[in-house]
Motif scaffolding. Structure first.
Motif, PDB file in Angstrom:
ATOM      1  N   GLY A 297      44.707  80.747  57.800  1.00 12.83           N
ATOM      2  CA  GLY A 297      45.232  82.031  58.245  1.00 12.83           C
ATOM      3  C   GLY A 297      44.291  83.180  57.962  1.00 12.83           C
ATOM      4  O   GLY A 297      44.122  84.088  58.785  1.00 12.83           O
ATOM      5  N   TYR A 298      43.627  83.147  56.806  1.00 15.83           N
ATOM      6  CA  TYR A 298      42.693  84.211  56.462  1.00 15.83           C
ATOM      7  C   TYR A 298      41.431  84.157  57.325  1.00 15.83           C
ATOM      8  O   TYR A 298      40.839  85.185  57.640  1.00 15.83           O
ATOM      9  CB  TYR A 298      42.331  84.139  54.985  1.00 15.83           C
ATOM     10  CG  TYR A 298      43.417  84.687  54.070  1.00 15.83           C
ATOM     11  CD1 TYR A 298      44.555  85.282  54.592  1.00 15.83           C
ATOM     12  CD2 TYR A 298      43.295  84.632  52.694  1.00 15.83           C
ATOM     13  CE1 TYR A 298      45.541  85.786  53.773  1.00 15.83           C
ATOM     14  CE2 TYR A 298      44.279  85.143  51.852  1.00 15.83           C
ATOM     15  CZ  TYR A 298      45.400  85.725  52.404  1.00 15.83           C
ATOM     16  OH  TYR A 298      46.374  86.232  51.586  1.00 15.83           O
TER      17      TYR A 298
ATOM     18  N   TYR B  44      40.394  84.482  50.168  1.00 13.35           N
ATOM     19  CA  TYR B  44      40.175  83.070  50.515  1.00 13.35           C
ATOM     20  C   TYR B  44      39.839  82.269  49.263  1.00 13.35           C
ATOM     21  O   TYR B  44      40.380  81.175  49.036  1.00 13.35           O
ATOM     22  CB  TYR B  44      39.045  82.986  51.538  1.00 13.35           C
ATOM     23  CG  TYR B  44      38.734  81.600  52.077  1.00 13.35           C
ATOM     24  CD1 TYR B  44      39.145  81.232  53.352  1.00 13.35           C
ATOM     25  CD2 TYR B  44      38.004  80.668  51.334  1.00 13.35           C
ATOM     26  CE1 TYR B  44      38.836  79.978  53.863  1.00 13.35           C
ATOM     27  CE2 TYR B  44      37.693  79.419  51.834  1.00 13.35           C
ATOM     28  CZ  TYR B  44      38.111  79.076  53.099  1.00 13.35           C
ATOM     29  OH  TYR B  44      37.804  77.838  53.604  1.00 13.35           O
ATOM     30  N   GLN B  45      38.972  82.827  48.421  1.00 13.42           N
ATOM     31  CA  GLN B  45      38.574  82.115  47.201  1.00 13.42           C
ATOM     32  C   GLN B  45      39.713  82.052  46.185  1.00 13.42           C
ATOM     33  O   GLN B  45      39.887  81.041  45.499  1.00 13.42           O
ATOM     34  CB  GLN B  45      37.352  82.795  46.577  1.00 13.42           C
ATOM     35  CG  GLN B  45      36.070  82.581  47.356  1.00 13.42           C
ATOM     36  CD  GLN B  45      35.704  81.103  47.469  1.00 13.42           C
ATOM     37  OE1 GLN B  45      35.765  80.358  46.491  1.00 13.42           O
ATOM     38  NE2 GLN B  45      35.334  80.690  48.666  1.00 13.42           N
ATOM     39  N   VAL B  46      40.510  83.125  46.084  1.00 11.74           N
ATOM     40  CA  VAL B  46      41.639  83.123  45.146  1.00 11.74           C
ATOM     41  C   VAL B  46      42.610  81.996  45.486  1.00 11.74           C
ATOM     42  O   VAL B  46      43.138  81.317  44.599  1.00 11.74           O
ATOM     43  CB  VAL B  46      42.360  84.490  45.158  1.00 11.74           C
ATOM     44  CG1 VAL B  46      43.700  84.402  44.433  1.00 11.74           C
ATOM     45  CG2 VAL B  46      41.485  85.550  44.510  1.00 11.74           C
ATOM     46  N   PHE B  47      42.849  81.778  46.775  1.00 12.41           N
ATOM     47  CA  PHE B  47      43.791  80.745  47.189  1.00 12.41           C
ATOM     48  C   PHE B  47      43.160  79.361  47.291  1.00 12.41           C
ATOM     49  O   PHE B  47      43.881  78.367  47.420  1.00 12.41           O
ATOM     50  CB  PHE B  47      44.417  81.119  48.538  1.00 12.41           C
ATOM     51  CG  PHE B  47      45.543  82.109  48.422  1.00 12.41           C
ATOM     52  CD1 PHE B  47      46.812  81.708  48.064  1.00 12.41           C
ATOM     53  CD2 PHE B  47      45.317  83.453  48.662  1.00 12.41           C
ATOM     54  CE1 PHE B  47      47.848  82.624  47.939  1.00 12.41           C
ATOM     55  CE2 PHE B  47      46.349  84.380  48.545  1.00 12.41           C
ATOM     56  CZ  PHE B  47      47.612  83.960  48.190  1.00 12.41           C
ATOM     57  N   THR B  48      41.838  79.281  47.255  1.00 12.17           N
ATOM     58  CA  THR B  48      41.186  77.989  47.430  1.00 12.17           C
ATOM     59  C   THR B  48      40.717  77.379  46.118  1.00 12.17           C
ATOM     60  O   THR B  48      40.681  76.151  45.988  1.00 12.17           O
ATOM     61  CB  THR B  48      39.984  78.129  48.404  1.00 12.17           C
ATOM     62  OG1 THR B  48      40.432  78.728  49.616  1.00 12.17           O
ATOM     63  CG2 THR B  48      39.392  76.777  48.735  1.00 12.17           C
ATOM     64  N   GLN B  49      40.382  78.187  45.131  1.00 18.12           N
ATOM     65  CA  GLN B  49      39.889  77.654  43.865  1.00 18.12           C
ATOM     66  C   GLN B  49      40.861  76.661  43.214  1.00 18.12           C
ATOM     67  O   GLN B  49      40.414  75.650  42.663  1.00 18.12           O
ATOM     68  CB  GLN B  49      39.567  78.799  42.902  1.00 18.12           C
ATOM     69  CG  GLN B  49      38.260  79.528  43.177  1.00 18.12           C
ATOM     70  CD  GLN B  49      37.032  78.693  42.865  1.00 18.12           C
ATOM     71  OE1 GLN B  49      37.102  77.707  42.143  1.00 18.12           O
ATOM     72  NE2 GLN B  49      35.895  79.100  43.415  1.00 18.12           N
ATOM     73  N   PRO B  50      42.198  76.895  43.223  1.00 18.85           N
ATOM     74  CA  PRO B  50      43.094  75.889  42.652  1.00 18.85           C
ATOM     75  C   PRO B  50      42.990  74.529  43.342  1.00 18.85           C
ATOM     76  O   PRO B  50      43.095  73.482  42.681  1.00 18.85           O
ATOM     77  CB  PRO B  50      44.491  76.500  42.851  1.00 18.85           C
ATOM     78  CG  PRO B  50      44.244  77.971  42.866  1.00 18.85           C
ATOM     79  CD  PRO B  50      42.932  78.131  43.582  1.00 18.85           C
TER      80      PRO B  50
ATOM     81  N   VAL C  43      36.191  92.117  53.948  1.00 17.39           N
ATOM     82  CA  VAL C  43      35.722  91.950  52.571  1.00 17.39           C
ATOM     83  C   VAL C  43      36.855  91.465  51.675  1.00 17.39           C
ATOM     84  O   VAL C  43      36.680  90.582  50.827  1.00 17.39           O
ATOM     85  CB  VAL C  43      35.141  93.276  52.030  1.00 17.39           C
ATOM     86  CG1 VAL C  43      34.767  93.129  50.556  1.00 17.39           C
ATOM     87  CG2 VAL C  43      33.917  93.694  52.840  1.00 17.39           C
ATOM     88  N   HIS C  44      38.054  92.040  51.882  1.00 18.40           N
ATOM     89  CA  HIS C  44      39.204  91.597  51.092  1.00 18.40           C
ATOM     90  C   HIS C  44      39.496  90.121  51.329  1.00 18.40           C
ATOM     91  O   HIS C  44      39.739  89.355  50.384  1.00 18.40           O
ATOM     92  CB  HIS C  44      40.435  92.417  51.444  1.00 18.40           C
ATOM     93  CG  HIS C  44      41.704  91.842  50.903  1.00 18.40           C
ATOM     94  ND1 HIS C  44      42.624  91.218  51.700  1.00 18.40           N
ATOM     95  CD2 HIS C  44      42.184  91.746  49.632  1.00 18.40           C
ATOM     96  CE1 HIS C  44      43.618  90.783  50.956  1.00 18.40           C
ATOM     97  NE2 HIS C  44      43.379  91.083  49.709  1.00 18.40           N
ATOM     98  N   LEU C  45      39.491  89.701  52.576  1.00 21.56           N
ATOM     99  CA  LEU C  45      39.823  88.309  52.886  1.00 21.56           C
ATOM    100  C   LEU C  45      38.758  87.342  52.407  1.00 21.56           C
ATOM    101  O   LEU C  45      39.054  86.175  52.125  1.00 21.56           O
ATOM    102  CB  LEU C  45      40.057  88.152  54.391  1.00 21.56           C
ATOM    103  CG  LEU C  45      41.294  88.884  54.919  1.00 21.56           C
ATOM    104  CD1 LEU C  45      41.429  88.703  56.425  1.00 21.56           C
ATOM    105  CD2 LEU C  45      42.557  88.383  54.226  1.00 21.56           C
TER     106      LEU C  45
ATOM    107  N   ILE D  18      48.467  91.590  48.568  1.00 23.50           N
ATOM    108  CA  ILE D  18      48.123  92.507  49.670  1.00 23.50           C
ATOM    109  C   ILE D  18      47.052  91.838  50.515  1.00 23.50           C
ATOM    110  O   ILE D  18      45.862  92.092  50.379  1.00 23.50           O
ATOM    111  CB  ILE D  18      47.622  93.872  49.150  1.00 23.50           C
ATOM    112  CG1 ILE D  18      48.663  94.520  48.254  1.00 23.50           C
ATOM    113  CG2 ILE D  18      47.337  94.807  50.323  1.00 23.50           C
ATOM    114  CD1 ILE D  18      48.302  95.915  47.796  1.00 23.50           C
ATOM    115  N   GLY D  19      47.493  90.931  51.343  1.00 27.71           N
ATOM    116  CA  GLY D  19      46.583  90.225  52.223  1.00 27.71           C
ATOM    117  C   GLY D  19      46.818  90.632  53.651  1.00 27.71           C
ATOM    118  O   GLY D  19      47.278  91.733  53.954  1.00 27.71           O
TER     119      GLY D  19
END
Length: 483
Positions: free
Chosen positions: A138-139, A341-347, A335-337, A53-54
């Protein structure tokens, strides 16, 4: 290792009884010797909801307008079913060769390496990590749109509807980037659970607000509720209609994109029970939750605005009444983004840092952790390489976002390029290899048919989204805001 397996199989009380005895550290380690994972079905679900849910949910009303009342819901449900099915296959690839007792695969690339090998490892890496970068960009764009909407809303409320309330996106992209520089120092994915929970709550909050506003607007008399086939050929022309339908497919694909971080999420889950069982429960909960919100927001948003549905649902309600509620929704989006952003960037962070550690094991700059005492917090491990490279990465994504502020087209390209290889092709091919499914059997033909159909859909979505970007570039000026 045998001692470790024996201890981990015992109840927690047994572990505590050993903490002062012969094996003081065993209870804090998993079967691979790494610190014991603590993730549950709830933390994994939070990661999934944060990832799924982005900003994609905001474009679903526009996508419905291009597809219409018949094709729109069918497309969303189809993407949901395919995503859920292939995620179940992917969850079984976390361990190899056995899905419950095999060797752990810490990343998506590790899973491809263990099950497929060869050139496909490099292809997976290029597609996955380029999409992680694209999603971060994108975020950044989406967050700035929401912050600008808040600024303009307050300006119009204070000075009237006819006031000149032009606002540049760029300062807000920079602000978002500064926040990400700080949060990027969270060491790894396992320390991110609290941010994902906050982000998941925010995503549900702004979806509910958009849903409520859609219901109110849809009940107003005298406006169009859309049509069975969406935007008509007479309004946009045949070729433009086709391009928009293709772009809508890309937007829906992006809205369901979380497979590129599924393995990394699964690597945070504790066991027993086996990680794949927990991950499948989390996937069911996450995909069902998001699909309900997507169907409601997409359908009610289309009912509210008809074929004139905006690219960003919340911008369609104007800046006037109820301006404060729309402001709250936009704050929730930001706040969600921040968390997404971190969820998609940590990997990506982990991939670069682990690769360099293997290449330069003696480098103090890359490997040394400096312990810093923080009052009322404890100690924090500062790594100079992590600080510098992650900061450079955030600056890079922010600059690219400032250069290419195209909301819907960027979402469509990201969705189209990530959906087929990461959500469909690799999970299916790894499952076939792991289960040793023979060619030309019924099961093989069924799985490969899904792959082929999704490939054609992804190609169409990519072509439509690229055409949209080309169209935007005709009137584009670098660093000039459209707001």
């Amino acid at each position: 290792m045998a001692d470790l397996e024996l201890v981990r199989s015992q109840p927690d009380g047994y572990c505590r009884s050993l903490s002062k005895g012969e094996y003081p550290d065993l209870c804090d380690r998993d079967d691979d010797g790494r610190p014991r994972r603590t993730g549950t079905v709830w933390t994994a679900s939070a990661h999934i909801i944060t990832a799924v849910i982005g900003s994609g949910v905001l474009s679903l009303a526009w996508s419905m307008a291009q597809l219409g009342w018949i094709a729109g819901p069918i497309v969303m449900l189809s993407f949901a079913i395919v995503t859920y099915f292939t995620s179940l296959l992917l969850a079984d690839c976390y361990r190899s060769p056995d899905s419950e007792m095999g060797k752990r695969n810490y990343t998506y690339m590790d899973a491809v390496r263990a099950n497929l090998g060869g050139l496909q490892i490099a292809v997976c890496g290029v597609v996955q990590y380029s999409n992680l970068v694209g999603t971060a960009i994108g975020y950044t764009i989406t967050s700035s749109i929401s912050m600008v909407a808040i600024k303009r809303s307050n300006c119009f409320h204070k000075h009237g509807k006819d006031a000149s309330c032009h606002v540049s996106n760029n300062p807000y992209m920079i602000l978002f980037g500064l926040i990400q520089i700080v949060l990027s120092q969270i060491p790894d994915f396992s320390k991110l659970w609290w941010l994902s929970i906050v982000a998941a709550v925010m995503s549900i909050s702004y979806s509910c607000i958009g849903l409520g506003l859609g219901v109110v607007k849809a009940t107003d008399p005298g406006h169009s509720y859309g049509t069975l086939d969406g935007v008509s050929l007479g309004d946009v022309g045949a070729s433009r209609k086709v391009w928009r339908v293709f772009q809508a497919l890309g937007d829906v694909a992006f809205a369901y994109a979380f497979s590129l971080v599924l393995i990394e999420i699964q690597d945070t889950i504790k066991s027993p029970p086996p990680e794949n069982r927990t991950m499948k429960k989390a996937t069911l909960l996450g995909v069902c939750t998001t699909t309900v919100f997507y169907m409601l927001c997409g359908c009610l948003g289309y009912a509210a605005f008809g074929n004139d549905a905006p690219g960003n649902l919340l911008t369609g309600f104007g800046f006037y009444n109820p301006y404060w509620l729309i402001d709250i929704a936009n704050v929730c989006i930001v706040v969600h983004l921040v968390g997404a952003y971190q969820v998609f960037t940590q990997p990506l962070y982990a991939f670069v840092e682990n690769s360099l550690r293997r290449l330069c094991p003696q480098s103090a700059f890359i490997n040394k952790e400096h312990v810093i005492k923080i009052p009322k917090y404890g100690s924090y491990n500062l790594n100079l390489f992590r600080l510098i490279w992650r900061t450079i990465y955030v600056v890079f994504t922010t600059l690219v976002a400032m250069l290419l502020p195209f909301f819907n087209d960027i979402l469509g390209i990201l969705g189209a390029t990530a959906f087929w290889p990461l959500t469909v092709y690799f999970p299916i091919e790894m499952y076939i290899a792991q289960k040793r499914i023979s060619r030309w059997t019924r099961q093989w033909i069924a799985l490969e048919s899904i792959t082929l159909v999704c490939l054609l859909v992804s190609i169409a979505a990519l072509v439509g989204s690229i055409e949209g970007v080309v169209d935007d570039l005709r009137i584009y000026r670098p660093f000039k805001s459209q707001y």
